[in-house]
Scaffold this motif. Structure first.
Motif, PDB file in Angstrom:
ATOM      1  N   ALA A 284       0.826  -1.210   0.000  1.00 49.45           N
ATOM      2  CA  ALA A 284       0.000   0.000   0.000  1.00 49.45           C
ATOM      3  C   ALA A 284       0.858   1.257   0.000  1.00 49.45           C
ATOM      4  CB  ALA A 284      -0.923  -0.014   1.217  1.00 49.45           C
ATOM      5  N   LEU A 285       1.965   1.228   0.761  1.00 55.91           N
ATOM      6  CA  LEU A 285       2.866   2.377   0.799  1.00 55.91           C
ATOM      7  C   LEU A 285       3.519   2.608  -0.562  1.00 55.91           C
ATOM      8  CD1 LEU A 285       4.231   4.598   2.454  1.00 55.91           C
ATOM      9  CD2 LEU A 285       5.962   2.904   3.147  1.00 55.91           C
ATOM     10  N   LEU A 286       3.938   1.528  -1.221  1.00 59.18           N
ATOM     11  CA  LEU A 286       4.565   1.644  -2.537  1.00 59.18           C
ATOM     12  C   LEU A 286       3.561   2.142  -3.572  1.00 59.18           C
ATOM     13  CD1 LEU A 286       7.492   1.030  -3.354  1.00 59.18           C
ATOM     14  CD2 LEU A 286       6.701  -1.145  -4.303  1.00 59.18           C
ATOM     15  N   ASP A 287       2.319   1.656  -3.475  1.00 62.89           N
ATOM     16  CA  ASP A 287       1.283   2.123  -4.404  1.00 62.89           C
ATOM     17  C   ASP A 287       0.977   3.606  -4.184  1.00 62.89           C
ATOM     18  OD1 ASP A 287      -0.878   1.418  -6.405  1.00 62.89           O
ATOM     19  OD2 ASP A 287      -2.113   2.162  -4.755  1.00 62.89           O
ATOM     20  N   ARG A 288       0.930   4.032  -2.920  1.00 62.66           N
ATOM     21  CA  ARG A 288       0.685   5.452  -2.638  1.00 62.66           C
ATOM     22  C   ARG A 288       1.831   6.310  -3.141  1.00 62.66           C
ATOM     23  NH1 ARG A 288       1.534   8.731   2.020  1.00 62.66           N
ATOM     24  NH2 ARG A 288       2.270   6.925   3.225  1.00 62.66           N
ATOM     25  N   PHE A 289       3.055   5.806  -3.020  1.00 61.54           N
ATOM     26  CA  PHE A 289       4.218   6.531  -3.541  1.00 61.54           C
ATOM     27  C   PHE A 289       4.123   6.713  -5.057  1.00 61.54           C
ATOM     28  CE2 PHE A 289       8.664   5.888  -5.230  1.00 61.54           C
ATOM     29  CZ  PHE A 289       9.049   7.197  -5.071  1.00 61.54           C
ATOM     30  N   LEU A 290       3.689   5.660  -5.752  1.00 61.12           N
ATOM     31  CA  LEU A 290       3.557   5.741  -7.211  1.00 61.12           C
ATOM     32  C   LEU A 290       2.491   6.750  -7.607  1.00 61.12           C
ATOM     33  CD1 LEU A 290       4.215   4.660 -10.067  1.00 61.12           C
ATOM     34  CD2 LEU A 290       2.541   2.847  -9.670  1.00 61.12           C
ATOM     35  N   ARG A 291       1.337   6.704  -6.939  1.00 66.20           N
ATOM     36  CA  ARG A 291       0.239   7.603  -7.311  1.00 66.20           C
ATOM     37  C   ARG A 291       0.535   9.054  -6.913  1.00 66.20           C
ATOM     38  NH1 ARG A 291      -3.532   6.900  -4.338  1.00 66.20           N
ATOM     39  NH2 ARG A 291      -2.982   5.106  -3.037  1.00 66.20           N
ATOM     40  N   THR A 292       1.180   9.251  -5.766  1.00 65.01           N
ATOM     41  CA  THR A 292       1.426  10.611  -5.281  1.00 65.01           C
ATOM     42  C   THR A 292       2.563  11.284  -6.045  1.00 65.01           C
ATOM     43  OG1 THR A 292       0.688   9.934  -3.077  1.00 65.01           O
ATOM     44  CG2 THR A 292       1.944  11.987  -3.242  1.00 65.01           C
ATOM     45  N   ARG A 293       3.664  10.552  -6.200  1.00 71.29           N
ATOM     46  CA  ARG A 293       4.860  11.168  -6.803  1.00 71.29           C
ATOM     47  C   ARG A 293       4.836  11.133  -8.324  1.00 71.29           C
ATOM     48  NH1 ARG A 293       8.239  13.621  -8.620  1.00 71.29           N
ATOM     49  NH2 ARG A 293      10.415  13.966  -7.988  1.00 71.29           N
ATOM     50  N   TYR A 294       4.255  10.066  -8.896  1.00 74.26           N
ATOM     51  CA  TYR A 294       4.284   9.899 -10.345  1.00 74.26           C
ATOM     52  C   TYR A 294       2.878   9.677 -10.894  1.00 74.26           C
ATOM     53  CZ  TYR A 294       9.111   8.971  -9.017  1.00 74.26           C
ATOM     54  OH  TYR A 294      10.368   9.059  -8.469  1.00 74.26           O
ATOM     55  N   GLY A 295       1.928  10.462 -10.425  1.00 72.82           N
ATOM     56  CA  GLY A 295       0.554  10.328 -10.870  1.00 72.82           C
ATOM     57  C   GLY A 295       0.327  10.963 -12.228  1.00 72.82           C
ATOM     58  N   VAL A 296      -0.947  11.221 -12.521  1.00 69.67           N
ATOM     59  CA  VAL A 296      -1.327  11.803 -13.800  1.00 69.67           C
ATOM     60  C   VAL A 296      -0.724  13.195 -13.934  1.00 69.67           C
ATOM     61  CG1 VAL A 296      -3.281  12.493 -15.249  1.00 69.67           C
ATOM     62  CG2 VAL A 296      -3.469  10.476 -13.755  1.00 69.67           C
ATOM     63  N   GLY A 297      -0.126  13.449 -15.092  1.00 72.09           N
ATOM     64  CA  GLY A 297       0.462  14.762 -15.346  1.00 72.09           C
ATOM     65  C   GLY A 297       1.923  14.884 -14.995  1.00 72.09           C
ATOM     66  N   ALA A 298       2.502  13.867 -14.349  1.00 73.03           N
ATOM     67  CA  ALA A 298       3.920  13.936 -13.988  1.00 73.03           C
ATOM     68  C   ALA A 298       4.779  13.703 -15.222  1.00 73.03           C
ATOM     69  CB  ALA A 298       4.247  12.887 -12.924  1.00 73.03           C
ATOM     70  N   SER A 299       5.681  14.638 -15.487  1.00 72.43           N
ATOM     71  CA  SER A 299       6.552  14.544 -16.673  1.00 72.43           C
ATOM     72  C   SER A 299       7.842  13.828 -16.304  1.00 72.43           C
ATOM     73  CB  SER A 299       6.848  15.941 -17.215  1.00 72.43           C
ATOM     74  OG  SER A 299       7.431  16.749 -16.214  1.00 72.43           O
ATOM     75  N   VAL A 300       7.711  12.538 -15.997  1.00 70.90           N
ATOM     76  CA  VAL A 300       8.857  11.722 -15.583  1.00 70.90           C
ATOM     77  C   VAL A 300       8.895  10.498 -16.482  1.00 70.90           C
ATOM     78  CG1 VAL A 300       9.965  10.515 -13.671  1.00 70.90           C
ATOM     79  CG2 VAL A 300       8.565  12.527 -13.218  1.00 70.90           C
ATOM     80  N   SER A 301      10.076  10.117 -16.886  1.00 71.16           N
ATOM     81  CA  SER A 301      10.202   8.959 -17.755  1.00 71.16           C
ATOM     82  C   SER A 301       9.912   7.668 -16.987  1.00 71.16           C
ATOM     83  CB  SER A 301      11.617   8.897 -18.337  1.00 71.16           C
ATOM     84  OG  SER A 301      12.558   8.622 -17.320  1.00 71.16           O
ATOM     85  N   PRO A 302       9.360   6.647 -17.667  1.00 69.00           N
ATOM     86  CA  PRO A 302       9.101   5.369 -16.985  1.00 69.00           C
ATOM     87  C   PRO A 302      10.351   4.752 -16.371  1.00 69.00           C
ATOM     88  CG  PRO A 302       7.976   5.442 -19.099  1.00 69.00           C
ATOM     89  CD  PRO A 302       8.868   6.646 -19.047  1.00 69.00           C
ATOM     90  N   LYS A 303      11.515   4.995 -16.972  1.00 66.20           N
ATOM     91  CA  LYS A 303      12.742   4.426 -16.405  1.00 66.20           C
ATOM     92  C   LYS A 303      13.032   5.036 -15.041  1.00 66.20           C
ATOM     93  CE  LYS A 303      17.642   3.696 -17.322  1.00 66.20           C
ATOM     94  NZ  LYS A 303      18.761   3.891 -18.292  1.00 66.20           N
ATOM     95  N   THR A 304      12.813   6.354 -14.897  1.00 65.07           N
ATOM     96  CA  THR A 304      13.019   7.006 -13.602  1.00 65.07           C
ATOM     97  C   THR A 304      12.069   6.449 -12.555  1.00 65.07           C
ATOM     98  OG1 THR A 304      13.743   9.025 -14.730  1.00 65.07           O
ATOM     99  CG2 THR A 304      13.068   9.236 -12.430  1.00 65.07           C
ATOM    100  N   ILE A 305      10.806   6.222 -12.958  1.00 62.37           N
ATOM    101  CA  ILE A 305       9.815   5.652 -12.027  1.00 62.37           C
ATOM    102  C   ILE A 305      10.243   4.259 -11.591  1.00 62.37           C
ATOM    103  CG2 ILE A 305       7.404   4.982 -11.774  1.00 62.37           C
ATOM    104  CD1 ILE A 305       6.685   7.102 -13.837  1.00 62.37           C
ATOM    105  N   ARG A 306      10.684   3.451 -12.552  1.00 58.58           N
ATOM    106  CA  ARG A 306      11.075   2.080 -12.239  1.00 58.58           C
ATOM    107  C   ARG A 306      12.275   2.045 -11.298  1.00 58.58           C
ATOM    108  NH1 ARG A 306      15.795  -0.561 -13.714  1.00 58.58           N
ATOM    109  NH2 ARG A 306      15.617   0.332 -15.807  1.00 58.58           N
TER     110      ARG A 306
END
Length: 505
Positions: A284-306
């Motif tokens: 749940a913490l990892l999912d919240r991190f993904l949605r909060t930091r890299y949610g809709v509109g975030a201009s971050v590459s998928p490699k950075t997210i991974r």
């Protein structure tokens, strides 16, 4: 309860007892519904009646009122295993034929004895009996006609081309839809002129599976687009079937470009990271991190997210509680100090949520210039004539001189490097940088070898000229030479910073 193995009925040659009179026979004259009949019982059991299709005389078992003659029965025969048309069956299984090529896959299996005195001919490479006793073996056909290797190659090419044409319709019949069967046929017809026909003939069935996947999941050719292809094929699948996707692009179908493939591969790896967390609190913490930091509109590459999720997952694997503590963060960074930058976003989320955690400041190390890797690349430019090595050496030299990331260097356009007044100029952000004259012979040789192939818009084209060379193709040679792309770029940036400071002093 032990499982039972499927047993096929014996062939006609393995039937030794007549089902009509019970006498012993060397070979069954006719087999009907698993019943074997000798030559004496055959005319008694099978009566002459007209074929219901063509009207010709036919032998029909007396238990049947009507039936087909042998010609009409075999008219629509297709092999039980490969689906190719069959004129004479090597085996019948439940009245379904098996062709001669597929016979070896069904019991009873026949043992193939090695022909005595046969060897592989040194000219045509056929397994034949040689006419000479000493020296390299030569078969009678090659010895009689004094054939050259070129003539043999021409005959081999004609044979495999004819085999492709002969087998194409039977294999394409496995595709049920007309549009997909047409795509497969056009692909094979194009490949037979582009590649080695022998290699193509041996891969016809393997090339069929991607088209079956398209047929099973897409309604028609209009639905074949980058999005649908990425749902059906991974980046690795596209690399393995590169010739198929090259054909799709050639006929006007838009396929995923290199960046789309990389992004899709990264998202698949992101989903794998999320599914690998067993602890519900950590998930749940990892999912919240993904949605909060890299949610809709975030201009971050998928490699950075991974990379960020991978670092956060590694920290959570050491955490005993629902949220990592400061001691666990410090312990994790001591074990893997290279994850510090990737972990900063996750630690920032914890800190924003009220947790008393920070990233401890890192000791600053004095950077020093080490030109060994750059010297290795420059030496390879001067001495190698292999295109792949020369390309890697030029990429490494630009890394060591300019400090750009490897992913940006391999994507450079063709116009980034040009000559003016016998001088090589590198264009970066509209500015021209004159390269050392000592690199001129090597750069000139690289451009000459590159331009022998198909035209490409990239400075460093890959195997497919419509795409740039991959990072892995370059780092493979770096590993052979004992150098590092990251070290090359880091040392170059440190040197450029020091030079800028000295120029301002």
């Amino acid at each position: 309860m032990a499982g039972t193995t499927l047993q096929h009925p014996p062939t006609r040659g393995h039937r030794t007892e007549c089902s009509g009179c019970g006498t012993t026979m060397a070979k069954a004259h006719r087999v009907f519904r698993d019943l074997a009949f000798c030559a004496t019982c055959y005319p008694k059991e099978f009566l002459r009646r007209p074929c219901i299709k063509c009207g010709a005389p036919a032998r029909i078992h007396k238990s049947q009122d009507s039936g087909l003659c042998r010609v009409c029965t075999r008219a629509n025969w297709h092999c039980l295993r490969c689906g190719r048309p069959v004129t004479r069956a090597a085996l019948l299984i439940d009245d379904k034929p098996v062709c001669k090529s597929c016979r070896r896959h069904f019991p009873p299996f026949t043992s193939k004895s090695k022909r005595e005195g046969f060897r592989t001919c040194s000219i045509c490479r056929k397994y034949r009996k040689p006419v000479n006793e000493t020296g390299k073996p030569v078969c009678a056909q090659c010895a009689a006609t004094d054939r050259t290797a070129e003539e043999v190659a021409q005959q081999e090419n004609a044979y495999w081309t004819a085999r492709v044409a002969r087998e194409l319709d039977g294999i394409a019949a496995n595709l049920k839809t007309l549009w997909c069967r047409k795509l497969y046929t056009e692909f094979v017809e194009q490949e037979v002129w582009r590649t080695d026909p022998k290699r193509l003939a041996l891969k016809l069935e393997r090339y069929l599976s991607p088209f079956q996947l398209l047929e099973d999941n897409l309604p028609g050719p209009d639905s074949v687009n980058p999005s649908s292809l990425l749902q059906l094929f991974t980046a690795e699948d596209m690399r393995r079937n590169e010739s198929i996707f090259r054909f799709l692009r050639a006929i006007g179908i838009t396929i995923p470009d290199l960046q789309q493939r990389r992004d899709d591969s990264e998202w698949r790896r992101i989903r794998t990271v999320l599914l690998s967390v067993d602890n519900p609190d950590h998930a749940a913490l990892l999912d919240r991190f993904l949605r909060t930091r890299y949610g809709v509109g975030a201009s971050v590459s998928p490699k950075t997210i991974r990379v960020a999720l991978h670092a956060a997952r590694g920290l959570l694997s050491l955490s005993r509680g629902p949220v990592p503590t400061q001691g666990e963060i410090d312990s994790y960074l001591r074990r893997v100090p290279g994850q510090r930058a990737a972990l900063s976003a996750f630690v920032g989320l914890l800190k924003h949520g009220g947790e008393p955690v920070i990233l401890a400041p890192r000791r600053q190390k004095k950077s020093k210039r080490n030109s060994r890797d750059l010297a290795t690349c420059i030496a390879m430019i001067k001495q190698t004539s292999d295109y792949a090595q020369l390309r890697a050496a030029v990429v490494g030299t630009l890394l060591g001189l300019l400090g750009m990331p490897l992913s940006e260097v391999v994507q450079l356009p063709r116009s980034s490097l040009r000559t003016a007044d016998d001088q090589f100029l590198f264009i970066l952000n509209g500015n021209e940088i004159a390269l050392d004259q000592r690199l001129r012979p090597g750069l000139k040789r690289y451009l000459a070898i590159r331009d022998r192939g198909e035209y490409s818009t990239f400075l460093f084209p890959g195997r497919d000229p419509h795409q740039s060379v991959s990072d892995a193709a370059i780092t493979y040679h770096f590993a052979q030479w004992g150098i590092s792309a990251r070290r090359l770029a880091t040392e170059a940036r440190a040197f450029l910073r020091q030079a800028a400071v000295l120029s301002l002093a």
